[in-house]
Write an enzyme that holds these catalytic residues in place. Structure first.
Site, short mmCIF file in Angstrom:
data_model
loop_
_atom_site.label_atom_id
_atom_site.label_comp_id
_atom_site.label_asym_id
_atom_site.label_seq_id
_atom_site.Cartn_x
_atom_site.Cartn_y
_atom_site.Cartn_z
CG ASP A 117 15.29 8.76 76.42
OD1 ASP A 117 15.64 9.85 77.35
OD2 ASP A 117 13.98 9.32 76.60
CG HIS A 118 20.23 10.40 79.29
ND1 HIS A 118 19.42 11.73 78.61
CD2 HIS A 118 20.29 10.72 80.42
CE1 HIS A 118 19.24 11.99 79.84
NE2 HIS A 118 19.59 11.43 80.76
CG HIS A 168 13.93 11.62 79.68
ND1 HIS A 168 14.53 11.21 78.55
CD2 HIS A 168 14.11 13.06 79.78
CE1 HIS A 168 16.09 12.21 78.53
NE2 HIS A 168 15.84 12.93 79.34
#
Length: 502
Positions: free
Chosen positions: A189-190, A252
């Site tokens: 998950d960036h 996110h």
């Protein structure tokens, strides 16, 4: 989380990128590898195998990736560093639907490993559409390419979305875990590569001043906001089948929530940190469909203008159904059923085509009693907020009250700000550098575990079910460039609260 200058180089390895010609590889993976190379944080013996479904020569692939690097790099590109990185890349053809192509992939990979001296360590990066995850892992498992031994590790990086609902996430987890061990799976998950997000752990647990007030006795509520200015653009087909909830909330926003709300881990290691994060997600109150409808708002943008850019109606976007009920905006109220957070609402919101880009966590403290100020010309104290800014400005803001200079007692709200750019000198980054580096060294502290993924989907499943049942009923519309649908503001107003204003 660690000082980059003190980081050791990873062990020798081969990085196998599925989807090497895709947008994700060009925009993020290759620029991140370039930044790691520039910082001398790639292995000494290293090779990259770029897997595509259609044939492309080594020269053509390197030329395409070099062009993308110059377009998306976060810093000036030095040809010597770029050429050294791209020289490591070899093109290979493999299609999950064609088992024989994976037999050829195995042969080519083993030849490259021997030539480069990578020692058999392999990192498989699945930068592909989600429906390819299981088929690719199945083929790699069939050929024994994922089987570890005492002298060689094998790891798989999987991009989001990890499933489309609770049932599909469970199926995908079960299939992957039948072939891989949990320690081999890196669900990326960036958002967790962003310095400010990582700093939440340090902020909370390395400073004794915060922990005593980080609870229901002192905090009124928490807001987690991810507003985006961009519309759907050319992603109509994907987005119309996904929507804002699936695209952003279980990954996110819930990652931000878990870092803010987790209990202190016993040790700062992957197992303990991930267990506490997953424990918070498991403690989110499971709502009925009726409660989910009451405590959520979904919206869809119509035509509008953001700056000088005209944004077309979402339903006029290519590959979007003309009667689409897909939400481009979602706001919700959640509660966490544990002692620390009982009675403290968490308000989450995210949306497309909004007036401004903003990602932040705003922690609202309880108001001070007004009694001692009743005889002064003050109607209301400013709200006490502790704000963790992620985008566009990375930093921390504390808002509190102080006396305005003068003979009369007047009170006004002021802010103390810490901005990363003012205190630390660092090269601009994509956010993927830390994550890819951690994959290579085997540190999965920033990656989701199977139970955490399922806990996130479990929390939003009532919304998915309720929205499916009612169809377009309750869907609100908001013009592009606005602050979102009115219902999002009513959601907080009925609790006597409001979204934080800039």
């Amino acid at each position: 989380m660690r000082n980059v200058q003190a980081r050791p180089k990873p062990q020798s390895c081969a990085l196998v990128i599925f989807g090497v010609t895709g947008d994700l590889t060009k925009r993020l993976v290759i620029p991140s590898l370039y930044n790691l190379a520039a910082a001398e944080l790639l292995p000494e013996r290293f090779c990259v195998v770029g897997v595509a479904r259609c044939g492309i020569s080594n020269e053509a692939l390197r030329e395409s990736l070099m062009k993308g690097l110059h377009q998306f790099a976060t810093r000036p590109v030095e040809d010597a560093v770029a050429n050294r990185l791209l020289e490591c890349i070899t093109s290979v053809v493999a299609d999950p639907g064609d088992g024989s192509s994976y037999d050829r992939l195995k042969e080519q990979l083993e030849r490259l490993e021997a030539a480069r001296g990578t020692g058999g360590n392999r990192l498989f990066y699945l930068a592909t559409p989600p429906d390819a995850f299981a088929p690719i892992v199945r083929q790699l498992g069939r050929l024994g390419l994922l089987k570890e031994d005492p002298d060689a590790w094998r790891r798989v990086v999987i991009e989001k979305p990890f499933g489309t609902d609770l049932a599909s996430a469970r199926v995908l987890n079960a299939e992957l875990l039948s072939i891989l061990g949990e320690h081999q799976i890196y669900r990326i998950d960036h958002y967790l590569g962003k310095e400010t997000v990582q700093n939440i752990l340090v902020l909370r647990f390395a400073n004794g001043m915060f922990e005593p007030i980080w609870n229901r006795h002192h905090i009124d509520h928490v807001q987690i906001i991810v507003d985006e200015q961009l519309g759907v653009g050319h992603r109509g087909s994907f987005y119309d089948a996904t929507g804002a909830l699936r695209d952003m909330v279980p990954n996110h926003l819930f990652q931000l929530l878990s870092l803010v709300a987790m209990e202190p881990p016993r040790h700062f290691d992957a197992h303990n940190v991930r267990s506490e994060k997953d424990g918070v997600l498991s403690a989110i109150h499971c709502q009925s469909e009726e409660e989910a409808l009451k405590n959520s708002v979904r919206g869809q943008y119509t035509a509008g203008k953001i700056g000088d850019t005209e944004i077309p109606d979402y339903r006029n976007t290519p590959d979007v159904r003309p009667d689409s009920a897909t939400e481009t905006y979602v706001a919700m109220k959640l509660n966490i059923d544990n002692w620390r957070w009982a009675g403290v609402p968490f308000y989450l919101r995210t949306g497309k085509a909004l007036a401004m880009k903003r990602t932040e966590v705003a922690i609202k403290f309880r108001e001070a009693p007004f009694a001692m100020f009743r005889c002064t010309p003050i109607e209301q104290l400013a709200e006490n907020y502790f704000v963790i800014g992620v985008e566009p400005s990375e930093g921390i803001t504390l808002q509190f009250n102080t006396k305005v200079p003068g003979p009369v007692i007047r009170i006004d709200g002021v802010q103390m700000k810490f901005l990363y750019k003012d205190y630390f000198k660092s090269e601009p980054a994509t956010g993927y550098e830390t994550l890819i580096y951690d994959c290579m060294i085997g540190d999965n502290i920033l990656f989701q575990r199977a139970d955490g993924v399922e806990a996130g989907w479990r929390a939003v499943q009532p919304l998915l079910d309720a929205w499916k049942r009612v169809g377009s009923k309750g869907l609100e519309f908001y013009p592009a460039g606005s602050e979102g649908p009115p219902g999002a503001f009513e959601l907080l107003k009925r609790d006597g609260r409001s979204w934080r204003k800039l």
